[in-house]
Design an enzyme around this catalytic site. Structure first.
Site, PDB file in Angstrom:
ATOM      1  N   ARG A 192       0.654  -6.386  12.762  1.00 41.40           N
ATOM      2  CA  ARG A 192       0.401  -5.715  13.927  1.00 41.40           C
ATOM      3  C   ARG A 192       0.042  -6.740  15.059  1.00 41.40           C
ATOM      4  O   ARG A 192       0.195  -6.459  16.219  1.00 41.40           O
ATOM      5  CB  ARG A 192      -1.144  -4.900  13.562  1.00 41.40           C
ATOM      6  CG  ARG A 192      -0.791  -3.993  12.716  1.00 41.40           C
ATOM      7  CD  ARG A 192      -2.144  -3.201  12.547  1.00 41.40           C
ATOM      8  NE  ARG A 192      -1.628  -1.815  11.838  1.00 41.40           N
ATOM      9  CZ  ARG A 192      -2.747  -0.921  11.492  1.00 41.40           C
ATOM     10  NH1 ARG A 192      -3.762  -0.800  12.148  1.00 41.40           N
ATOM     11  NH2 ARG A 192      -2.343   0.257  10.795  1.00 41.40           N
ATOM     12  N   ARG A 206       0.741  -1.182   0.254  1.00 46.04           N
ATOM     13  CA  ARG A 206       0.035  -0.065  -0.077  1.00 46.04           C
ATOM     14  C   ARG A 206       0.679   1.314   0.038  1.00 46.04           C
ATOM     15  O   ARG A 206       1.858   1.586   0.805  1.00 46.04           O
ATOM     16  CB  ARG A 206      -1.116   0.097   1.307  1.00 46.04           C
ATOM     17  CG  ARG A 206      -1.953  -1.150   0.969  1.00 46.04           C
ATOM     18  CD  ARG A 206      -2.843  -1.151   2.385  1.00 46.04           C
ATOM     19  NE  ARG A 206      -3.500  -2.284   2.349  1.00 46.04           N
ATOM     20  CZ  ARG A 206      -4.450  -2.704   3.282  1.00 46.04           C
ATOM     21  NH1 ARG A 206      -4.865  -1.961   4.209  1.00 46.04           N
ATOM     22  NH2 ARG A 206      -5.129  -3.909   3.193  1.00 46.04           N
ATOM     23  N   SER A 237     -10.513  -6.061   9.865  1.00 44.95           N
ATOM     24  CA  SER A 237     -11.593  -5.302   9.495  1.00 44.95           C
ATOM     25  C   SER A 237     -12.403  -6.540   8.693  1.00 44.95           C
ATOM     26  O   SER A 237     -11.875  -6.931   7.695  1.00 44.95           O
ATOM     27  CB  SER A 237     -11.146  -4.081   8.599  1.00 44.95           C
ATOM     28  OG  SER A 237     -12.517  -3.307   8.434  1.00 44.95           O
TER      29      SER A 237
END
Length: 424
Positions: A388, A259, A349
């Site tokens: 993460r 990204r 998510s």
């Protein structure tokens, strides 16, 4: 992509949904484009009918020895006019499709309204956050062990990259392997090893193009580096007509993600929180409209199980209309507790996209006992972000001396190693 027939029949409801997304009314503009396209189509059909009739008349006149020149001239004129209208029809269809492609998915009715993350609603908390008087963050821990090197990464690639060494590199790999094994062996997902570079059509299908091109990396071959394995996994259904008895399809993959972080200048510049390249385990489900809501809850639970097994505290929230992604109609975010920051941070998510992506990809299924087809529903979620998770494990399992305990569930993947500590 949206169904123009729905907009014709429910323009006010469509505008209401867009308003919940913070957008101005658009139904009237879309319907004007649609009406123009339909007028051209009707005119084309009329000309086609007249051309066919005139062609028959030409044959009849000639069979009787008559002069058919006037009819032949008419057919030629009609053919030329049809060529112009066919191009106009393509232009009108492209204009409508381009406008529809820019609009986000309509939110579910039970999604909370709000302009940004401040309106998100917490659903549940799991585990007790570990609070340390002198908690170090992952950067201090990793550099203190001599196993995390941002300077070396900067020399190689610039900002927002990291080099992991030795046991810490193995710990990151262990986390990814543990998660993929869990989702395959216990949650019933099929592991996929997809390409990391995809074509325009694939990125359009999942909604990153055309609006979010600046968030992606493009190669000099015209391919896009995947921002998440959601792109190749979801597009496995592109252009397909699946039989209902095959559904749901559940795919998982452990891949790098790339990204540009174009919109995050100045945010999370320290450490591994927001990088240009990171590993992630992705979950994708492809199912029917009737199953998608239950599948969304199931997928979220699968992602939560990862954090439970790792012994990490987290909370699950439902995103408001102003914080949801472009393709989602409902999203759960899972936020893990990071003792080094003293707050929860997103680690997964999970989104239900309804038929939004399927329309863009032309992915359908044939209901049992029916001849017709319907659009699939697609869902995607992080199961979870490996980098993460590594940060959370480091900060949660840190000791006062700077060493890091290895969670029990990861020790088999670490050759039995129980503690990461600096070498003498």
């Amino acid at each position: 992509m949206h169904d123009i027939r729905f907009i014709r029949e429910h323009p006010e409801a469509f505008d209401k949904g867009m308003a919940r997304r913070g957008l101005s009314p658009v139904a009237a503009d879309l319907l004007a484009l649609d009406e123009r396209r339909r007028q051209i189509t009707t005119e084309l059909q009329g000309l086609q009918t007249r051309r066919n009739a005139a062609s028959k008349e030409i044959g009849a006149v000639k069979s009787k020895g008559g002069d058919a020149q006037a009819l032949m001239d008419e057919v030629a004129s009609i053919k030329a006019k049809m060529g112009e209208l066919e191009q106009a029809d393509r232009d009108a269809e492209a204009a409508l499709a381009a406008r529809l492609a820019e609009l986000p998915n309509l939110p579910d009715e039970d999604v909370p309204d709000g302009p940004d993350e401040s309106a998100n609603v917490e659903v549940r908390r799991t585990g007790e956050p570990r609070r340390l008087n002198s908690a170090r963050d992952h950067v201090d821990l990793g550099e203190g062990l001599g196993l995390m090197d941002f300077a070396a990464a900067s020399k190689l690639s610039g900002a927002r990259f990291v080099v992991l060494r030795g046991a810490l590199a193995r710990l990151e790999r262990a986390i990814g392997q543990f998660m993929i094994d869990l989702h395959v062996d216990e949650h019933g997902y099929t592991e996929i090893a997809p390409p990391f570079m995809v074509r325009d059509e694939a990125v359009f299908g999942t909604g990153q193009l055309p609006k979010f091109a600046e968030d992606l990396f493009r190669t000099n071959t015209g391919h896009w580096l995947i921002p998440t394995a959601e792109v190749p996994l979801t597009n496995l259904a592109a252009g397909e007509i699946l039989e209902q008895e095959r559904l749901p399809l559940r795919f998982t993959a452990l891949t790098p993600s790339f990204r540009s972080e174009a919109g995050s200048a100045g945010r999370d510049t320290r450490g591994m929180i927001r990088q240009h390249q990171f590993s992630k385990v992705e979950l994708v489900s492809i199912t029917t409209p009737e199953q998608s809501a239950a599948e969304h809850e199931r997928m979220t639970e699968c992602a939560e199980t990862v954090l439970k097994r790792l012994g990490l505290a987290f909370r699950t929230i439902v995103l408001c209309t102003g914080d949801m992604g472009f393709s989602a109609r409902k999203t759960y975010d899972i936020e893990v507790w990071l003792p080094g920051q003293g707050r929860y941070r997103e680690i997964s998510s999970c989104s239900n996209c309804g038929d939004f992506q399927a329309r863009r990809m032309q992915g359908r299924f044939r209901p049992a006992g029916e001849k017709g087809t319907r659009f699939l529903h697609t869902l995607n979620g992080s199961g979870v972000a490996v980098g993460r998770a590594l940060i959370a494990v480091m900060e949660t399992y840190q000791r006062q001396d700077g060493a890091i305990e290895v969670p029990e569930v990861l020790r088999p993947y670490m050759g039995g190693l129980e503690i990461l500590e600096a070498k003498g």
